[in-house]
Design a protein around this motif. Structure first.
Motif, PDB file in Angstrom:
ATOM      1  N   ILE A 144       0.840  -1.208   0.000  1.00 42.72           N
ATOM      2  CA  ILE A 144       0.000   0.000   0.000  1.00 42.72           C
ATOM      3  C   ILE A 144       0.881   1.266   0.000  1.00 42.72           C
ATOM      4  N   PRO A 188       3.408   2.541  -3.670  1.00 48.73           N
ATOM      5  CA  PRO A 188       2.913   3.436  -4.726  1.00 48.73           C
ATOM      6  C   PRO A 188       2.695   4.866  -4.216  1.00 48.73           C
ATOM      7  N   TYR A 189       2.199   4.970  -2.996  1.00 46.00           N
ATOM      8  CA  TYR A 189       1.903   6.300  -2.445  1.00 46.00           C
ATOM      9  C   TYR A 189       3.196   7.093  -2.220  1.00 46.00           C
ATOM     10  N   MET A 208       4.931   8.374  -5.233  1.00 41.59           N
ATOM     11  CA  MET A 208       4.323   9.529  -5.902  1.00 41.59           C
ATOM     12  C   MET A 208       4.199  10.721  -4.960  1.00 41.59           C
ATOM     13  N   TYR A 241      -5.435  10.990   1.576  1.00 40.43           N
ATOM     14  CA  TYR A 241      -5.041   9.590   1.301  1.00 40.43           C
ATOM     15  C   TYR A 241      -4.191   9.061   2.451  1.00 40.43           C
TER      16      TYR A 241
END
Lengths: 268, 220
Positions: free
Chosen positions: B170, B173-174, B177, B192
């Protein structure tokens, strides 16, 4: 620019969802695999327990047959031999010294036979006698006992094993042999039995053949008869040690049983 | 600040400290070194996480990234060391040895010449997280193909692997970016973080707690 940031957001959300789904799939796959492994373990335990139960039952059956044969032996051989020895040792006033001496020698010979018989009986009363004796000698001893009844002409061809088979295989093969002899005595009406035990490099062959009245194989299978269950037992015991079991029989042309054990020295 | 507000703001820290307490209870001197190092690290991580939160909340130091750059770098090395002693595959063990050389080098190069030490080192984080995912999946595969019939739910490493699989899956990817999102869509990045990343943090610590409890049960 706005479209680009939306794409990044979407990529992030989708990748997160996919990874979470992947994780969940992995957990489910592991659960299924674990359940399968657990069931397999249970099945193995069940098979093992059934196998041990059958071995125990077979050992008990062998013991039961041995006791029957001992009882018969005591009655037919030991008992009559003791009577003979007693008669031979009886001194009649009319007998001369030479006759008494001849009778004494004969009585000693009979007593020697009795001692041998009693030794065999004592040995067969030991629960481990089959394993200690070995399959070949156990078959010889059982054949001798049968031959003493004078009802059968027995031919025995045994090629000695280079080493002992494991206990389960010996128990199963001996029980098949006993079952075959029982069937011959009960149903075959034969007067000649041929037993072959042949050890080869990678297999063991056991053959029991008689010249009796034979039977119709299909009928024996259909009926819930003593003979039918005996045949099923032999087949079942062969399968338990990974052996192949074949039976050939024709009406009035005798019966032949063949058991082939592949890799006889491999442990079960 | 009301207690409710405090709990809403800092609830991931509660899980972090819960994991830390259970780790301390589980700790034994005679344990294998890779387990001991992991337990000590969980304790250290709770401290750093708390320090990071205090910096932002109370001292309004918005850039606590250097702290996380450091702790994440150490975290990767410790987890790799842990898996080096847990995994059986020779290939993966060789990959781990390669990781011990490549990752610190990349980390230093990134810190000095590419992203810098005070910016969140997303490249290093994503590279490390990729390796962590590989190790976690390798362990799960090892369990899947194992012939042992012992329950997987009593295996602490299974729970640890699950924790890291979800967490890095999880987070990678966060965090990869994050620099871009902070510059272009701060609100989305913040929301998020609060909704997904904080939750993944709690999930990881919960799974680690289960793993530690399994370890404790095994020791009995």
């Amino acid at each position: 620019m706005h479209e680009s940031i939306n794409e990044v957001k979407l990529t992030l959300i989708i990748s997160t969802v996919l990874i979470v789904l992947f994780g969940i799939v992995i957990v489910f796959a592991l659960l299924i695999q674990y359940k399968r492994r657990f069931l397999h373990k249970q099945q193995l335990a069940e098979i093992k327990s059934r196998y041990e139960k059958t071995i125990l039952q077979t050992e008990l059956k062998i013991l039961e047959d041995t006791y029957k044969s001992i009882s018969q032996n005591l009655h037919d051989n030991v008992g009559s031999n003791i009577s003979t020895a007693m008669l031979l040792l009886y001194k009649d006033e009319k007998m001369n010294t030479e006759e008494i001496e001849t009778n004494r020698k004969e009585a000693l010979a009979v007593l020697g036979i009795i001692v041998d018989d009693l030794k065999n009986i004592a040995r067969s009363l030991n629960p481990d006698y089959l394993y200690e004796l070995g399959l070949s000698d156990a078959i010889r001893q059982r054949s001798d006992q049968l031959e003493k009844t004078k009802r059968y002409e027995l031919e025995l061809y045994i090629k000695e094993a280079p080493r002992k088979l494991d206990r389960q295989k010996q128990v199963m093969l001996f029980s098949i042999f006993q079952e075959a002899l029982n069937n011959i005595q009960k149903h075959a009406n034969a007067n000649k039995i041929i037993v072959r035990l042949n050890y080869e490099e990678n297999r063991l062959l056991m053959q029991i053949k008689d010249n009796g009245k034979g039977f119709d194989k299909s009928e024996a299978g259909k009926k819930n008869s003593d003979k039918g269950s005996g045949l099923l037992n032999m087949k079942h015991h062969s399968e338990m040690i990974g052996a192949s079991f074949t039976i050939e029989s024709e009406i009035d042309r005798g019966t032949e049983i063949n058991i082939t054990v592949p890799e006889p020295y491999a442990y079960l | 600040m009301s207690i409710l507000r405090f709990l809403i703001d800092f609830y991931p820290l509660i899980f972090s400290w819960a994991a830390c307490i259970v780790a301390l209870i589980t700790f034994r001197r005679w344990m294998p070194l890779h387990f001991k190092v992991l337990l000590v690290f969980v304790f250290l991580y709770a401290f750093v996480d708390t320090a990071g939160a205090i910096m932002v909340r109370y001292y309004e130091i918005n850039n606590n990234h250097f702290l996380y750059n450091l702790i994440w770098g150490v975290q990767y090395m410790i987890i790799a060391y842990f898996y080096y002693h847990t995994l059986q595959s020779r290939i993966i063990k060789k990959i781990i040895l390669g990781f011990f050389v490549v990752f610190p080098l990349f980390f230093i190069i990134n810190a000095y010449w590419i992203q810098g030490f005070y910016t969140l080192q997303t490249y290093s984080i994503v590279l490390g997280a990729g390796f962590m995912l590989l190790f976690a999946v390798s362990y799960i595969w090892q369990v899947y193909t194992s012939t042992e019939t012992q329950s997987i739910f009593r295996d602490p490493v299974f729970w640890f692997s699950l924790a890291w699989l979800f967490y890095y899956g999880i987070n990678a990817p966060y965090l990869g970016m994050l620099n871009y999102l902070l510059n272009n869509s701060y609100d989305f990045a913040f929301n998020y973080y609060v909704m997904v990343i904080d939750f993944s943090d709690c999930l990881r610590n919960s799974l680690l707690i289960i793993g530690f409890l399994c370890m404790k049960a095994l020791m009995k």
